[in-house]
Enzyme design. Structure first.
Site, mmCIF file in Angstrom:
data_model
loop_
_atom_site.group_PDB
_atom_site.id
_atom_site.type_symbol
_atom_site.label_atom_id
_atom_site.label_comp_id
_atom_site.label_asym_id
_atom_site.label_seq_id
_atom_site.Cartn_x
_atom_site.Cartn_y
_atom_site.Cartn_z
ATOM 1 C CE LYS A 22 56.063 32.848 44.927
ATOM 2 N NZ LYS A 22 55.015 32.653 43.881
ATOM 3 C CG ASN A 23 57.102 33.763 40.905
ATOM 4 O OD1 ASN A 23 56.462 32.854 41.495
ATOM 5 N ND2 ASN A 23 56.803 35.096 41.152
ATOM 6 N NE ARG A 93 47.964 31.936 36.721
ATOM 7 C CZ ARG A 93 47.148 32.156 35.877
ATOM 8 N NH1 ARG A 93 45.882 31.852 36.229
ATOM 9 N NH2 ARG A 93 47.504 32.738 34.850
ATOM 10 C CB CYS A 117 47.645 34.365 45.294
ATOM 11 S SG CYS A 117 48.736 33.895 46.708
ATOM 12 N NE ARG A 122 47.012 34.989 39.261
ATOM 13 C CZ ARG A 122 48.089 34.554 39.935
ATOM 14 N NH1 ARG A 122 47.629 33.813 41.219
ATOM 15 N NH2 ARG A 122 49.384 34.601 39.443
ATOM 16 N N PRO A 123 43.035 34.616 34.094
ATOM 17 C CG PRO A 123 42.601 35.968 32.180
ATOM 18 C CD PRO A 123 42.850 35.956 33.770
ATOM 19 C CG ASP A 125 43.182 34.656 27.651
ATOM 20 O OD1 ASP A 125 43.460 34.917 28.671
ATOM 21 O OD2 ASP A 125 43.010 35.696 26.936
ATOM 22 C CG ASP A 305 54.908 39.654 42.879
ATOM 23 O OD1 ASP A 305 53.751 39.639 42.692
ATOM 24 O OD2 ASP A 305 55.601 38.768 42.242
ATOM 25 N NE ARG A 398 50.575 29.559 47.590
ATOM 26 C CZ ARG A 398 49.684 29.849 46.668
ATOM 27 N NH1 ARG A 398 48.462 30.068 46.637
ATOM 28 N NH2 ARG A 398 50.243 29.583 45.336
HETATM 29 N N1 EPU Z 1 46.535 37.326 31.572
HETATM 30 C C1 EPU Z 1 45.552 37.131 30.852
HETATM 31 N N2 EPU Z 1 45.572 36.112 30.187
HETATM 32 C C2 EPU Z 1 46.567 34.945 30.535
HETATM 33 C C3 EPU Z 1 47.531 35.294 31.389
HETATM 34 C C4 EPU Z 1 47.494 36.549 32.219
HETATM 35 O O1 EPU Z 1 44.826 38.038 30.690
HETATM 36 O O2 EPU Z 1 46.223 33.864 29.958
HETATM 37 C C5 EPU Z 1 46.535 38.828 32.305
HETATM 38 C C6 EPU Z 1 46.526 38.579 34.095
HETATM 39 O O3 EPU Z 1 45.128 38.585 34.371
HETATM 40 C C7 EPU Z 1 47.180 39.763 34.438
HETATM 41 C C8 EPU Z 1 48.116 40.054 33.433
HETATM 42 O O4 EPU Z 1 47.983 39.235 32.106
HETATM 43 O O5 EPU Z 1 46.221 40.810 34.574
HETATM 44 C C9 EPU Z 1 49.619 39.463 33.936
HETATM 45 O O6 EPU Z 1 49.616 37.996 34.147
HETATM 46 P P1 EPU Z 1 50.989 37.168 34.376
HETATM 47 O O7 EPU Z 1 50.515 35.933 33.381
HETATM 48 O O8 EPU Z 1 52.116 37.797 33.920
HETATM 49 O O9 EPU Z 1 51.097 36.716 35.651
HETATM 50 P P2 EPU Z 1 51.465 35.161 35.935
HETATM 51 O O10 EPU Z 1 52.231 34.622 35.119
HETATM 52 O O11 EPU Z 1 50.081 34.339 36.415
HETATM 53 C C10 EPU Z 1 53.492 35.851 37.425
HETATM 54 C C11 EPU Z 1 53.800 35.287 38.833
HETATM 55 C C12 EPU Z 1 53.181 36.377 39.838
HETATM 56 C C13 EPU Z 1 53.272 37.921 39.545
HETATM 57 C C14 EPU Z 1 53.051 38.267 37.966
HETATM 58 C C15 EPU Z 1 53.176 39.543 37.519
HETATM 59 C C16 EPU Z 1 54.660 33.162 38.687
HETATM 60 C C17 EPU Z 1 54.290 31.792 39.074
HETATM 61 N N3 EPU Z 1 53.861 34.150 39.209
HETATM 62 O O12 EPU Z 1 52.086 35.410 37.470
HETATM 63 O O13 EPU Z 1 53.702 36.127 41.074
HETATM 64 O O14 EPU Z 1 52.685 38.573 40.333
HETATM 65 O O15 EPU Z 1 53.637 37.174 37.269
HETATM 66 O O16 EPU Z 1 54.679 39.948 37.771
HETATM 67 O O17 EPU Z 1 55.662 33.383 38.334
HETATM 68 C C18 EPU Z 1 53.646 36.006 43.435
HETATM 69 O O18 EPU Z 1 54.765 35.508 43.557
HETATM 70 O O19 EPU Z 1 53.029 36.215 44.574
HETATM 71 C C19 EPU Z 1 52.899 36.191 42.105
HETATM 72 C C20 EPU Z 1 51.555 36.163 42.292
#
Ligand code: EPU
Length: 420
Positions: A22-23, A93, A117, A122-123, A125, A305, A398
């Site tokens: 998926k990701n 997301r 989710c 989930r900022p 920034d 995950d 999803r």
């Molecule tokens: N974070 C920030 N600022 C940002 C982005 C992230 O502070 O701008 C923080 C987040 O709040 C979190 C940490 O950084 O505490 C890591 O977040 P990350 O950005 O890595 O997560 P993501 O990219 O939104 C992806 C996967 C998630 C998976 C996470 C961690 C996708 C679409 N989603 O999320 O998958 O849990 O990486 O491995 O690739 C899922 O598949 O159910 C899922 C949530």
């Protein structure tokens, strides 16, 4: 809305095939926007998140053709707008990762704060700061952002924390920029490597993907290309845990155990019996599992995950184990449901819970809070005595394709009901 009725304690055994990740699919699909030439992607999973991403792309003007089962062609030559549909983007997301390719190719994109989710704040920034470093300007509206750049230029970007989609967004924007971009503290996930490989096959110049330092030399043109989505390591890990507690043996086909090294080391340590092959894992019912504390970490660490499924294992284990979720502050939201089923778990704070095992589980009416917590509750219901009703299965849909049918093929009693 869908619900599952599950009658637990059936001995589960047989073969299960792993879907495309998926990701990874959620990033390589938007990456096709970087070119006006057609691209073909195979092994795209049949899940709701992908359907939403395809709808968003079609709304932008991308012509998507289903060529074969799970194989699609993307023609991005006629994209006619730069505003991402807010209703669709709010559902997903990963809609954030449209910013990089849209900005790089069209110099402008508008999208709302993304949905997805509810597992923490989930900022975004890290994404926005990076685009500013690459030369973009951001207009903040009430609940959306317009990001503009007449020309993106290479920059040194050091995110304050490791972000998977952040890294992928920067790679896509920088691929078509002028000059060299360096990401220090990049995410190392297999999805990042798969995206970089696909872009490199299309003319990009990206090195270091899979390490914390990625260097992107911007190019003038990205061409079309062809790729196959890598196997979903989270799905493989989830079925692995099901195999360990499900009473029988399960063979997991079309997976890549190399993407699960730390998870498998953990499984070795707690005493799960399995064998591995290049594309296969064979898990045996493992009644003598040891309790062990677990801390989630960015790849290659123990994946967040798979944290909720791991907790199910610990409820069946003699002893005490601490679950420490370091990535998201809302990912222990399933504990109350497991306790209702008979588990003995104490929530310490938003990041930590202590499991006292073993506890037999019994069927109850429960609700899936998100994709990964939802699949963990499905595993709990499969090993529980009696009948469970799990509402909000739409969230599980999803991320897991045809889950009920695949579980039935292992001998599970799972019936899907549509409600209202
Ligand atoms: N974070 C920030 N600022 C940002 C982005 C992230 O502070 O701008 C923080 C987040 O709040 C979190 C940490 O950084 O505490 C890591 O977040 P990350 O950005 O890595 O997560 P993501 O990219 O939104 C992806 C996967 C998630 C998976 C996470 C961690 C996708 C679409 N989603 O999320 O998958 O849990 O990486 O491995 O690739 C899922 O598949 O159910 C899922 C949530």
């Amino acid at each position: 809305m869908y619900q599952y009725i599950i009658n637990g304690r059936k001995k589960l055994s047989g073969q299960i095939d792993i879907s495309g990740d998926k990701n990874t699919a959620l990033k390589i699909i938007p990456s096709t926007i970087l070119s006006s030439e057609k691209s073909i992607i195979s092994n795209i999973p049949d899940i709701t998140d992908i359907k939403i991403m395809l709808e968003i792309m079609e709304d932008l003007g991308v012509i998507i053709t289903l060529l074969d089962s799970q194989k699609y062609e993307f023609d991005c030559s006629n994209i006619h707008k730069t505003v991402i549909d807010p209703i669709l983007a709010k559902k997903l997301r990963a809609s954030t990762v449209l910013i990089g390719p849209m900005l790089a190719r069209f110099g402008e994109v508008t999208l709302p704060h993304p949905g997805g989710c509810i597992i923490g704040q989930r900022p975004i920034d890290i994404h926005l700061d990076a685009f500013v470093k690459l030369g973009a300007k951001i207009e903040y509206h009430e609940d959306s952002y317009t990001i503009k750049a007449s020309q993106l230029s290479g920059a040194k970007i050091s995110p304050h924390t490791v972000s998977v989609t952040g890294t992928e967004n920067i790679i896509m924007a920088a691929a078509l920029s002028q000059g060299t971009t360096t990401i220090e503290y990049a995410a190392c996930e297999p999805s990042v490597i798969a995206l970089a490989d696909f872009l490199n096959s299309r003319g990009a110049k990206i090195s270091g993907a899979g390490s914390p330092r990625i260097i992107i030399e911007g190019v003038d043109k990205i061409i079309g290309g062809q790729t196959t989505t890598i196997p979903d390591r989270i799905e493989a890990g989830t079925f692995f845990i099901l195999g360990a507690v499900g009473g029988g043996d399960i063979t997991i086909n079309n997976c890549d155990p190399n993407h699960l090294e730390v998870f498998l080391s953990f499984m070795d340590q707690i005493g799960i019996k399995y064998t591995r092959d290049q594309h296969q894992l064979h898990v045996y019912h493992s009644p003598d599992i040891k309790a062990k504390n677990m801390v989630t970490n960015p790849y290659p660490g123990f994946p967040t995950d798979l944290q909720a499924p791991y907790t199910i294992l610990m409820t069946q284990t003699k002893g005490l184990s601490m679950i420490h979720e370091t990535i998201f502050e809302g990912r222990l939201n399933y504990v109350e449901w497991l306790n209702k089923m008979g588990a003995n778990i104490v929530s310490c704070d938003p990041h930590r819970a202590i499991v006292f095992g073993p506890t037999p589980l019994s069927g109850k009416k429960i609700v899936s809070p998100d994709i990964r917590a939802g699949i963990a509750l499905v595993i709990a219901a499969l090993i529980a005595e009696g009948q469970s009703q799990i509402d909000n299965i739409d969230l599980v849909d999803r991320g897991y394709a045809n889950l009920d049918e695949r579980l039935q093929s292992l001998g599970a009693s799972v019936v899907r009901h549509q409600i209202n």
